[in-house]
Design an enzyme around this catalytic site. Structure first.
Site, PDB file in Angstrom:
ATOM      1  N   HIS A 179       0.843  -1.198   0.000  1.00  0.00           N
ATOM      2  CA  HIS A 179       0.000   0.000   0.000  1.00  0.00           C
ATOM      3  C   HIS A 179       0.879   1.249   0.000  1.00  0.00           C
ATOM      4  O   HIS A 179       1.744   1.414   0.860  1.00  0.00           O
ATOM      5  CB  HIS A 179      -0.918  -0.023   1.228  1.00  0.00           C
ATOM      6  CG  HIS A 179      -1.921   1.079   1.263  1.00  0.00           C
ATOM      7  ND1 HIS A 179      -3.153   0.988   0.636  1.00  0.00           N
ATOM      8  CD2 HIS A 179      -1.888   2.301   1.836  1.00  0.00           C
ATOM      9  CE1 HIS A 179      -3.832   2.109   0.837  1.00  0.00           C
ATOM     10  NE2 HIS A 179      -3.088   2.926   1.555  1.00  0.00           N
ATOM     11  N   ASP A 226       0.985   5.403  -0.091  1.00  0.00           N
ATOM     12  CA  ASP A 226       0.250   6.646   0.131  1.00  0.00           C
ATOM     13  C   ASP A 226       0.967   7.813  -0.544  1.00  0.00           C
ATOM     14  O   ASP A 226       2.065   8.194  -0.139  1.00  0.00           O
ATOM     15  CB  ASP A 226       0.142   6.923   1.637  1.00  0.00           C
ATOM     16  CG  ASP A 226      -0.817   5.965   2.318  1.00  0.00           C
ATOM     17  OD1 ASP A 226      -1.929   5.777   1.795  1.00  0.00           O
ATOM     18  OD2 ASP A 226      -0.451   5.399   3.360  1.00  0.00           O
ATOM     19  N   HIS A 246      -2.699   4.712  -3.221  1.00  0.00           N
ATOM     20  CA  HIS A 246      -3.736   5.547  -2.611  1.00  0.00           C
ATOM     21  C   HIS A 246      -3.348   7.006  -2.847  1.00  0.00           C
ATOM     22  O   HIS A 246      -2.410   7.514  -2.233  1.00  0.00           O
ATOM     23  CB  HIS A 246      -3.782   5.193  -1.114  1.00  0.00           C
ATOM     24  CG  HIS A 246      -4.773   5.975  -0.319  1.00  0.00           C
ATOM     25  ND1 HIS A 246      -4.851   5.876   1.054  1.00  0.00           N
ATOM     26  CD2 HIS A 246      -5.729   6.868  -0.677  1.00  0.00           C
ATOM     27  CE1 HIS A 246      -5.806   6.670   1.501  1.00  0.00           C
ATOM     28  NE2 HIS A 246      -6.343   7.289   0.486  1.00  0.00           N
ATOM     29  N   GLY A 251      -3.173  11.856   6.141  1.00  0.00           N
ATOM     30  CA  GLY A 251      -2.086  12.827   6.099  1.00  0.00           C
ATOM     31  C   GLY A 251      -0.841  12.371   6.836  1.00  0.00           C
ATOM     32  O   GLY A 251       0.257  12.719   6.456  1.00  0.00           O
ATOM     33  N   PHE A 252      -1.037  11.598   7.889  1.00  0.00           N
ATOM     34  CA  PHE A 252       0.121  11.185   8.674  1.00  0.00           C
ATOM     35  C   PHE A 252      -0.003   9.720   9.077  1.00  0.00           C
ATOM     36  O   PHE A 252      -1.116   9.219   9.259  1.00  0.00           O
ATOM     37  CB  PHE A 252       0.242  12.043   9.944  1.00  0.00           C
ATOM     38  CG  PHE A 252       0.420  13.499   9.650  1.00  0.00           C
ATOM     39  CD1 PHE A 252       1.683  14.026   9.403  1.00  0.00           C
ATOM     40  CD2 PHE A 252      -0.676  14.345   9.579  1.00  0.00           C
ATOM     41  CE1 PHE A 252       1.841  15.372   9.098  1.00  0.00           C
ATOM     42  CE2 PHE A 252      -0.528  15.689   9.276  1.00  0.00           C
ATOM     43  CZ  PHE A 252       0.734  16.208   9.033  1.00  0.00           C
ATOM     44  N   GLY A 253       1.151   9.071   9.253  1.00  0.00           N
ATOM     45  CA  GLY A 253       1.135   7.716   9.787  1.00  0.00           C
ATOM     46  C   GLY A 253       1.047   7.762  11.301  1.00  0.00           C
ATOM     47  O   GLY A 253       1.195   8.818  11.924  1.00  0.00           O
ATOM     48  N   ASP A 312      -8.069   1.700   6.251  1.00  0.00           N
ATOM     49  CA  ASP A 312      -6.759   2.359   6.180  1.00  0.00           C
ATOM     50  C   ASP A 312      -6.593   3.339   7.337  1.00  0.00           C
ATOM     51  O   ASP A 312      -7.266   4.365   7.387  1.00  0.00           O
ATOM     52  CB  ASP A 312      -6.656   3.088   4.830  1.00  0.00           C
ATOM     53  CG  ASP A 312      -5.255   3.611   4.552  1.00  0.00           C
ATOM     54  OD1 ASP A 312      -4.350   3.373   5.375  1.00  0.00           O
ATOM     55  OD2 ASP A 312      -5.086   4.261   3.502  1.00  0.00           O
ATOM     56  N   GLY A 313      -5.685   2.996   8.262  1.00  0.00           N
ATOM     57  CA  GLY A 313      -5.347   3.921   9.348  1.00  0.00           C
ATOM     58  C   GLY A 313      -5.548   3.317  10.719  1.00  0.00           C
ATOM     59  O   GLY A 313      -6.650   2.870  11.045  1.00  0.00           O
ATOM     60  N   GLY A 314      -4.481   3.259  11.498  1.00  0.00           N
ATOM     61  CA  GLY A 314      -4.585   2.819  12.887  1.00  0.00           C
ATOM     62  C   GLY A 314      -4.911   1.342  13.067  1.00  0.00           C
ATOM     63  O   GLY A 314      -5.364   0.939  14.134  1.00  0.00           O
ATOM     64  N   GLY A 374       0.546   0.245   8.571  1.00  0.00           N
ATOM     65  CA  GLY A 374       1.804   0.947   8.301  1.00  0.00           C
ATOM     66  C   GLY A 374       2.715   0.909   9.498  1.00  0.00           C
ATOM     67  O   GLY A 374       3.532  -0.004   9.663  1.00  0.00           O
TER      68      GLY A 374
HETATM   69 ZN    ZN Z   1      -3.517   4.764   2.436  1.00  0.00          ZN
END
Ligand code: ZN
Length: 210
Positions: free
Chosen positions: A25, A27, A58, A134-136, A167-169, A189
């Site tokens: 993936h 970003d 993405h 916007g942020f990991g 996607d995220g967390g 991530g």
């Molecule tokens: Zn993503």
């Protein structure tokens, strides 16, 4: 790959190649659609050359239509655009598919699943953002579970084949519940790349989803 060590990009790619990850993936952020800039074509070229997994790209950028051909050339298997960034989403999806990529549509935390009602049949993958993009390394937003349920209903109502990507967390704490609710694809991530043994972390997550 946003969370990987870009100073050791090739060894990070090798780790993923040899892991149980299904996709890679990627970003792409422009500093306009999201308040951060990640990377662009040069890194994509390295990924295209060295990655053995399908590239799940993405685009967190404004005017994604201007870059569809470019990302097809750069080897994307999945190209995801943001609902919030597309004025002519139907046309955008058709162009992505015409270039033999799977078409993904991502929705930000504030965008309801019902926004996709008119287009759900055309979409290959819906990416539910479970953090603000916007942020990991951000904390998972709990209302995501309800969104998965809503999306599941929308998909079956319209007889769509869309996969549900989160996607995220994503961590081992929420992965099982996400899959139980109906997630098909989990993006991890920081949880992978910042762990002591990324290969094992991927394996653990992979047993939850497969
Ligand atoms: Zn993503």
């Amino acid at each position: 790959m946003l969370a990987c060590d870009f100073g050791n990009l090739n060894s990070e790619i090798t780790m993923v190649n040899n892991s149980k990850a299904d996709w890679l993936h990627i970003d792409v952020m422009d500093g306009v659609f999201v308040p951060n800039i990640s990377f662009g074509t040069p890194i994509m070229n390295i990924l295209k050359k060295n990655a053995k997994k399908p590239l799940d790209v993405h685009l967190m950028i404004v005017n994604p239509d201007n870059y569809i051909e470019k990302f097809a050339e750069l080897g994307s298997s999945v190209l995801t655009v943001h609902f919030e960034a597309c004025t002519h989403l139907h046309r955008t999806i058709q162009r992505i598919k015409s270039l033999n990529m799977k078409a993904g549509v991502a929705i930000n935390p504030h965008t309801p699943v019902s926004s996709l009602e008119a287009i759900i049949k055309e979409i290959d993958i819906v990416c539910i953002m479970s953090v603000n993009p916007g942020f990991g390394g951000q904390t998972f937003i709990e209302t995501t579970y309800q969104k998965i349920e809503d999306l599941k209903l929308l998909i079956s109502k319209h007889n769509s084949n869309a996969l549900i990507e989160i996607d995220g967390g994503v961590t081992s704490n929420n992965a099982k519940k996400l899959v139980e609710k109906g997630a098909d694809v989990l993006v991890a991530g920081s949880f992978v790349f910042k762990s002591d043994n990324p290969t094992n972390t991927i394996s653990t997550l992979s047993t939850l989803i497969n």
